[in-house]
Design a protein around this motif. Structure first.
Motif, PDB file in Angstrom:
ATOM      1  N   ASP A   1      11.419  42.975  52.115  1.00 62.04           N
ATOM      2  CA  ASP A   1      10.291  43.114  51.196  1.00 62.04           C
ATOM      3  C   ASP A   1      10.841  43.447  49.814  1.00 62.04           C
ATOM      4  N   PRO A   2      11.048  42.439  48.962  1.00 60.57           N
ATOM      5  CA  PRO A   2      11.699  42.677  47.665  1.00 60.57           C
ATOM      6  C   PRO A   2      10.942  43.610  46.736  1.00 60.57           C
ATOM      7  N   THR A   3       9.680  43.897  47.032  1.00 58.14           N
ATOM      8  CA  THR A   3       8.901  44.819  46.194  1.00 58.14           C
ATOM      9  C   THR A   3       8.543  46.093  46.960  1.00 58.14           C
ATOM     10  N   ALA A   4       9.365  46.467  47.927  1.00 58.72           N
ATOM     11  CA  ALA A   4       9.089  47.649  48.752  1.00 58.72           C
ATOM     12  C   ALA A   4       9.011  48.901  47.880  1.00 58.72           C
ATOM     13  N   ALA A   5       8.168  49.831  48.305  1.00 50.87           N
ATOM     14  CA  ALA A   5       8.000  51.092  47.570  1.00 50.87           C
ATOM     15  C   ALA A   5       9.119  52.058  47.935  1.00 50.87           C
ATOM     16  N   PHE A   6       9.365  52.996  47.040  1.00 47.24           N
ATOM     17  CA  PHE A   6      10.390  54.013  47.261  1.00 47.24           C
ATOM     18  C   PHE A   6       9.775  55.388  47.033  1.00 47.24           C
ATOM     19  N   ASP A   7       9.978  56.291  47.973  1.00 47.99           N
ATOM     20  CA  ASP A   7       9.468  57.654  47.853  1.00 47.99           C
ATOM     21  C   ASP A   7      10.476  58.478  47.063  1.00 47.99           C
TER      22      ASP A   7
ATOM     23  N   ALA B   1      -1.387  50.637  42.396  1.00 50.04           N
ATOM     24  CA  ALA B   1      -1.289  50.049  41.060  1.00 50.04           C
ATOM     25  C   ALA B   1      -0.320  50.835  40.185  1.00 50.04           C
ATOM     26  N   LEU B   2      -0.401  52.162  40.208  1.00 45.33           N
ATOM     27  CA  LEU B   2       0.502  52.953  39.377  1.00 45.33           C
ATOM     28  C   LEU B   2       1.935  52.899  39.898  1.00 45.33           C
ATOM     29  N   ALA B   3       2.102  52.793  41.207  1.00 41.18           N
ATOM     30  CA  ALA B   3       3.448  52.630  41.753  1.00 41.18           C
ATOM     31  C   ALA B   3       4.059  51.313  41.283  1.00 41.18           C
ATOM     32  N   GLN B   4       3.248  50.252  41.239  1.00 43.15           N
ATOM     33  CA  GLN B   4       3.739  48.970  40.740  1.00 43.15           C
ATOM     34  C   GLN B   4       4.071  49.059  39.253  1.00 43.15           C
ATOM     35  N   PHE B   5       3.261  49.758  38.490  1.00 45.65           N
ATOM     36  CA  PHE B   5       3.526  49.948  37.068  1.00 45.65           C
ATOM     37  C   PHE B   5       4.882  50.642  36.868  1.00 45.65           C
ATOM     38  N   GLY B   6       5.100  51.716  37.620  1.00 46.28           N
ATOM     39  CA  GLY B   6       6.370  52.417  37.513  1.00 46.28           C
ATOM     40  C   GLY B   6       7.545  51.577  37.977  1.00 46.28           C
ATOM     41  N   ARG B   7       7.324  50.743  39.009  1.00 47.34           N
ATOM     42  CA  ARG B   7       8.407  49.890  39.505  1.00 47.34           C
ATOM     43  C   ARG B   7       8.822  48.869  38.452  1.00 47.34           C
ATOM     44  N   VAL B   8       7.849  48.282  37.759  1.00 50.02           N
ATOM     45  CA  VAL B   8       8.180  47.309  36.708  1.00 50.02           C
ATOM     46  C   VAL B   8       8.973  47.991  35.592  1.00 50.02           C
ATOM     47  N   ALA B   9       8.551  49.189  35.199  1.00 54.02           N
ATOM     48  CA  ALA B   9       9.299  49.922  34.179  1.00 54.02           C
ATOM     49  C   ALA B   9      10.719  50.216  34.652  1.00 54.02           C
ATOM     50  N   MET B  10      10.878  50.511  35.937  1.00 64.15           N
ATOM     51  CA  MET B  10      12.204  50.783  36.480  1.00 64.15           C
ATOM     52  C   MET B  10      13.079  49.525  36.439  1.00 64.15           C
ATOM     53  N   LEU B  11      12.489  48.361  36.734  1.00 59.81           N
ATOM     54  CA  LEU B  11      13.244  47.113  36.657  1.00 59.81           C
ATOM     55  C   LEU B  11      13.730  46.859  35.230  1.00 59.81           C
ATOM     56  N   MET B  12      12.880  47.145  34.270  1.00 59.19           N
ATOM     57  CA  MET B  12      13.274  46.962  32.878  1.00 59.19           C
ATOM     58  C   MET B  12      14.355  47.974  32.490  1.00 59.19           C
ATOM     59  N   GLU B  13      14.268  49.180  33.053  1.00 56.79           N
ATOM     60  CA  GLU B  13      15.306  50.176  32.768  1.00 56.79           C
ATOM     61  C   GLU B  13      16.657  49.734  33.313  1.00 56.79           C
ATOM     62  N   ALA B  14      16.659  49.064  34.465  1.00 54.81           N
ATOM     63  CA  ALA B  14      17.915  48.638  35.084  1.00 54.81           C
ATOM     64  C   ALA B  14      18.680  47.663  34.203  1.00 54.81           C
ATOM     65  N   HIS B  15      18.008  47.012  33.255  1.00 56.05           N
ATOM     66  CA  HIS B  15      18.663  46.018  32.397  1.00 56.05           C
ATOM     67  C   HIS B  15      18.536  46.390  30.923  1.00 56.05           C
ATOM     68  N   LEU B  16      18.544  47.694  30.638  1.00 59.42           N
ATOM     69  CA  LEU B  16      18.523  48.109  29.242  1.00 59.42           C
ATOM     70  C   LEU B  16      19.715  47.510  28.501  1.00 59.42           C
ATOM     71  N   PRO B  17      19.514  47.037  27.283  1.00 59.84           N
ATOM     72  CA  PRO B  17      20.624  46.420  26.544  1.00 59.84           C
ATOM     73  C   PRO B  17      21.706  47.432  26.214  1.00 59.84           C
ATOM     74  N   GLU B  18      22.951  46.941  26.173  1.00 60.93           N
ATOM     75  CA  GLU B  18      24.073  47.799  25.846  1.00 60.93           C
ATOM     76  C   GLU B  18      23.990  48.233  24.385  1.00 60.93           C
ATOM     77  N   ARG B  19      24.675  49.323  24.076  1.00 63.13           N
ATOM     78  CA  ARG B  19      24.731  49.792  22.700  1.00 63.13           C
ATOM     79  C   ARG B  19      25.341  48.710  21.802  1.00 63.13           C
ATOM     80  N   GLY B  20      24.692  48.436  20.706  1.00 65.79           N
ATOM     81  CA  GLY B  20      25.183  47.406  19.799  1.00 65.79           C
ATOM     82  C   GLY B  20      24.604  46.036  20.041  1.00 65.79           C
TER      83      GLY B  20
END
Length: 720
Positions: free
Chosen positions: A197-203, A621-640
Motif C-alpha cells: 500500500d504505497p500510501t499506507a498511514a504511519f503512527d 483527510a488531515l493525515a493525507q495532508f500531512g503525508r503530502v507535506a512529508m513527501l515534499m519535505e523528503a525532496h527539499l532542494p539542496e542549499r544553493g
C-alpha cells in the motif's frame, strides 16, 4: 453512546487482564527492598514503625515502575520524601485530635495532587498515591516525636529502594533502548506495508516516544551508551524517504520493473531496521541479513530508477548505512563518514562524494543531546503548569475539584459510619479517580473486584494458617511481589495483590482480620461509587472538545506544509530547524487528537456536531495532508539550488487559509478554501519543480476532503 453501554464498556475494560511482558527481576528487586525495610524495622523498632517503613518502600517501588524517563533512583527518593512530608504534616495538623484541621489539610493536599496531573501522569500518580497512603499512615503515630520517627522510616523506605536500583541494576537503559528499538521496528513495519500500500498511514507515537526517551539529564548524558546516540534522528529522516520512494505520485510508477525494484528496496530497508532495532534493544552487534545488503548495493537501482525515486533510493541507502553504524555498540562515531564500506552505495551516481543527507545526519544527530532538567529546575516549570490550569474550562482543574470533594466527603462519611478504618473510602476514591471518564469508571470497577477477591484470599489464608507477626510480614512481601509483577497486566489483577498486602500488613500490626474484611469491602465500594457519581455530576467530557483538537491539528498541519513549501523559495538543504519544529508540533496535535478521540469513544454523551464517521473522515483527510507535506519535505532542494519565488506566495496562502479553516472548524462550520484554490491556480505555471506543483494540488485535494467530511449531509428530499 448510552450510559448503559458506557458502563458496560468501562467495566469490561477495568476487569480485562492483558498479556504483557513480565519483568520478574525488577519485581523481585522491589520486593527485596520492601523485605529489607520491613525486616529491619520490625526487629529494631516494632510493628508500628515497620508498617510505616513498608508503606514508604512499597510506594517508592511503585514510583520506579512508572512510565518516566527519569532515573529510577530519583523517582524512588522523590516518592519516599514526599510521602514522609505528607504523613508528618497530616499528623501535626491533628488527624486524631483535631479532625477538622486535618480535613482542611486533606482537602488542600488533594487539590494540589489533582492539579499535579498538569505536569504529567507520573507526577499525578505519585501525588495521588501520597494522599492515599497518608490517610493510612497518619493513624499510626501517637505523638509528634513518634510521627517524626514514622516519617523518617517512610523516607528510609524510599532510600533503600533507590539504593537497590543502583546496586542491583536490571537492564540499564532498558526503557530508552526499548523506545528507540520500537521506533525503528515501527519504521520497518511501515516499509513492509508500503510495499503493498504505497500510501499506507504511519503512527507517529513510536517516534515521539523515542524523542521523549532521548531527553537526558547532564549526568545521564555522560553515561548514555553510544548506540543510543543519533539513531532516533536518523529514523526521523528515513520515514519521509520511505514514503517518497513508495508513493506513485512522486516516486516510481505503480507497476513495472521500477516498482519491483522499489518493493525490493523497501523490503531490504525493513530488514536492516529490524536488525538495528534488535541490536539496540539487546546491546548486541548488528547482524545484517545478506539479502538486504545485496539489495541495497545492487547496481540496477540507478538503471531502473530516475529523478526523484533515484535520489530517494540513494538517500535511503546512505541513511541506513548511518543507522547501522550508530546502532552497533562496537562502532565509535567517526568524524569522516564513508571511511569504511557501508551497506549502500552512499554516493550520488556519477560523483565521488557521499550525499549530504548521509553526512549531516550522523554529525548533527550525535553532536546534540536533548536536555532534561533536574528535579530542582523542573519545580518552577511544574508550578507554572499548575497555575496555567486554574481556568474554568480546564479538565485538570475539574479533576482537582472532583477528587477534593470526593475525598473530603469520603473521609467524613467513613468516619461517621460505625465500621472502623474509615480512611478506606477516601483512599479508594483518590486511587481510582483520573482526569478522564473511562479510566475513572474502569478503575472503580477493577478496584472493587480486585478488593473483593484479594480480601477473600487473604482472609482464607489467615483463617487456615493464623500467621504471626513475621509470617504476616512475609506474606505481605509476597503479595507486594505479585503486585509489582502484574502491575502492567491490568488494574484488577494488581488490586488483588494490593488488597491482600494491606490485610497482611495491618495484621502484622495487631489488627485482626475480622476488623478489615467487611469494612474494607464496603468502604471500597463507597469510595468507588462516590468517584463515579462525582464524574457524572461534574464531568469533563472530551467529546465537545473534539472540534478544538481537530482545529489544532489542522492549523499545525498547515504550518508544517507552509514551512516545507517556503524552503523551495529559499533553499536551505534537507535539514531545516523550522520544518523540524513544525513537524513536531503537528505530531503532538495529531496524537492529542487521537487520544481525545479514544477517550470520547466510551463517553455517554452525544457527538455534538462531530459524529464518529465525520471524525474518521476528517482524520483521514488531515493525515493525507500531512503525508503530502512529508513527501515534499523528503525532496527539499539542496542549499544553493535555484529558488522558486512563487513558493513563498503559496506558503503564505497555506498558512493563512489553514488558520482560518481552524477557526471555522471550532465554530462548527465547514472550512472554505477559495483563496487557496485561486493561489494554487495562479502559482501552478510558476512552480518549475514538478513535485512542488503536484504537491500543491494534492494538498488542496486533502483540504477539500476535510471540508466534505465536516459538511452536514443534506436532509433527503421527499419523493413527489
Amino acid at each position: 453512546m448510552s450510559w448503559l453501554r458506557a458502563l458496560k464498556a468501562t467495566a469490561r475494560s477495568g476487569l480485562t487482564v492483558e498479556r504483557r511482558r513480565l519483568e520478574p527481576l525488577v519485581a523481585a528487586r522491589a520486593a527485596l527492598g520492601l523485605a529489607l525495610v520491613v525486616g529491619a524495622t520490625l526487629a529494631l523498632f516494632g510493628p508500628g514503625a515497620a508498617i510505616s517503613s513498608a508503606f514508604g518502600a512499597f510506594q517508592a517501588a511503585i514510583a520506579t515502575f512508572q512510565r518516566s524517563w527519569r532515573p529510577r533512583p530519583t523517582l524512588a527518593l522523590a516518592s519516599g520524601a514526599s510521602l514522609a512530608v505528607s504523613t508528618f504534616l497530616g499528623y501535626v495538623t491533628g488527624a486524631g485530635s483535631h479532625p477538622a484541621l486535618f480535613l482542611a489539610l486533606l482537602a488542600v493536599w488533594t487539590f494540589l495532587s489533582g492539579l499535579a496531573w498538569a505536569a504529567g501522569p507520573t507526577v499525578g500518580i505519585i501525588a495521588s498515591s501520597n494522599v492515599a497512603m497518608m490517610l493510612v499512615t497518619v493513624t499510626l503515630p501517637t505523638s509528634v516525636a513518634e510521627a517524626a520517627g514514622h516519617a523518617a522510616m517512610i523516607a528510609v523506605g524510599g532510600l533503600v529502594q533507590a539504593a537497590l536500583v543502583v546496586l542491583l541494576p536490571v537492564r540499564r537503559w532498558g526503557a530508552q533502548r526499548d523506545a528507540l528499538a520500537d521506533a525503528l521496528a515501527a519504521e520497518a513495519d511501515y516499509a513492509r506495508r508500503l510495499r503493498h500500500d504505497p500510501t499506507a498511514a504511519f503512527d507517529p507515537v513510536p517516534l515521539m516516544t523515542a524523542r521523549s526517551a532521548a531527553a537526558v539529564t547532564p549526568r545521564q548524558a555522560r553515561r548514555r551508551p553510544a548506540e543510543l546516540h543519533g539513531a532516533r534522528g536518523l529514523a526521523e529522516r528515513i520515514r519521509p524517504v520511505l514514503a517518497s520512494l513508495a508513493d506513485p505520485a512522486v516516486g516510481a510508477s505503480a507497476e513495472g520493473p521500477a516498482r519491483d525494484q522499489v518493493r525490493e528496496l523497501l523490503a531490504a530497508a525493513a530488514s536492516v531496521q529490524d536488525a538495528a532495532a534488535h541490536a539496540i534493544r539487546h546491546g548486541e552487534p548488528v547482524d545484517l541479513p545478506p539479502a538486504a545488503v545485496a539489495a541495497l548495493r545492487t547496481p540496477d537501482t540507478g538503471a531502473l530508477l530516475g529523478g526523484a525515486p533515484r535520489r530517494a533510493a540513494v538517500r535511503l541507502a546512505a541513511l541506513l548505512d548511518d543507522v547501522v553504524e550508530t546502532a552497533d555498540p562496537r562502532t565509535e562515531t567517526r568524524t569522516e563518514p564513508g571511511t569504511e564500506p557501508g551497506i549502500g552505495p552512499g554516493t550520488e551516481p556519477g560523483t565521488g562524494s557521499r550525499t549530504e543527507s548521509g553526512t549531516r545526519s550522523r554529525t548533527e544527530s550525535t553532536a546534540q543531546a536533548r536536555a532534561r532538567p533536574t528535579l530542582l529546575r523542573l519545580t518552577p516549570v511544574v508550578l507554572a503548569r499548575m497555575r496555567a490550569e486554574l481556568r474554568p474550562d480546564s479538565p485538570v482543574l475539574r479533576h482537582a475539584v472532583r477528587v477534593t470533594a470526593v475525598t473530603a466527603t469520603g473521609y467524613v462519611l467513613g468516619s461517621a459510619l460505625p465500621l472502623g478504618h474509615g480512611y478506606w473510602a477516601p483512599m479508594a476514591s483518590v486511587m481510582v479517580m483520573r482526569p478522564d471518564f473511562s479510566q475513572t469508571y474502569s478503575r472503580s470497577v477493577a478496584r472493587f473486584g480486585g478488593t473483593l477477591v484479594g480480601v477473600a484470599l487473604a482472609t482464607a489464608v489467615v483463617e487456615v494458617a493464623d500467621p504471626g507477626v513475621y509470617a504476616s510480614a512475609a506474606l505481605a512481601v509476597a503479595c507486594a511481589f505479585g503486585m509489582y509483577l502484574l502491575m502492567r497486566t491490568g488494574y484488577a489483577a494488581s488490586q488483588v495483590c494490593v488488597s491482600a498486602y494491606v490485610v497482611f500488613l495491618l495484621g502484622m500490626g495487631g489488627s485482626a482480620w475480622t476488623q478489615t474484611v467487611f469494612e474494607r469491602v464496603v468502604l471500597t465500594l463507597v469510595g468507588g461509587v462516590l468517584a463515579m457519581l462525582a464524574y457524572a455530576v461534574y464531568p469533563a467530557w472530551e467529546t465537545p472538545r473534539l472540534r478544538g483538537r481537530l482545529a489544532d491539528w489542522l492549523v499545525t498541519d498547515g504550518r508544517y506544509a507552509a514551512s516545507v513549501v517556503a524552503h523551495y523559495a529559499d533553499p536551505a538543504g534537507p535539514v531545516c530547524a523550522d520544518v523540524r519544529e513544525a513537524l513536531l508540533a503537528t505530531r503532538a496535535t495529531r496524537i492529542a487528537w487521537q487520544e481525545a478521540l479514544d477517550r470520547a469513544t466510551h463517553e455517554p454523551v452525544r457527538h455534538r456536531g462531530l459524529s464518529r464517521a465525520a471524525a474518521d473522515d476528517a482524520e483521514h483527510a488531515l493525515a493525507q495532508f500531512g503525508r503530502v507535506a512529508m513527501l515534499m519535505e523528503a525532496h527539499l532542494p539542496e542549499r544553493g539550488a535555484p529558488p522558486v519565488p512563487a513558493a513563498a506566495t503559496l506558503a503564505e496562502a497555506l498558512r493563512r487559509s489553514t488558520e482560518r479553516g481552524g477557526k471555522a472548524v471550532r465554530e462548527r462550520r465547514a472550512p472554505e478554501w477559495d483563496e487557496l484554490r485561486e493561489t494554487v491556480a495562479a502559482c501552478a505555471p510558476l512552480l518549475e519543480d514538478p513535485l512542488l506543483r503536484k504537491g500543491a494540488g494534492l494538498l488542496l485535494d486533502a483540504l477539500d476532503d476535510l471540508s466534505e467530511s465536516l459538511t452536514p449531509n443534506p436532509a433527503p428530499q421527499p419523493h413527489p
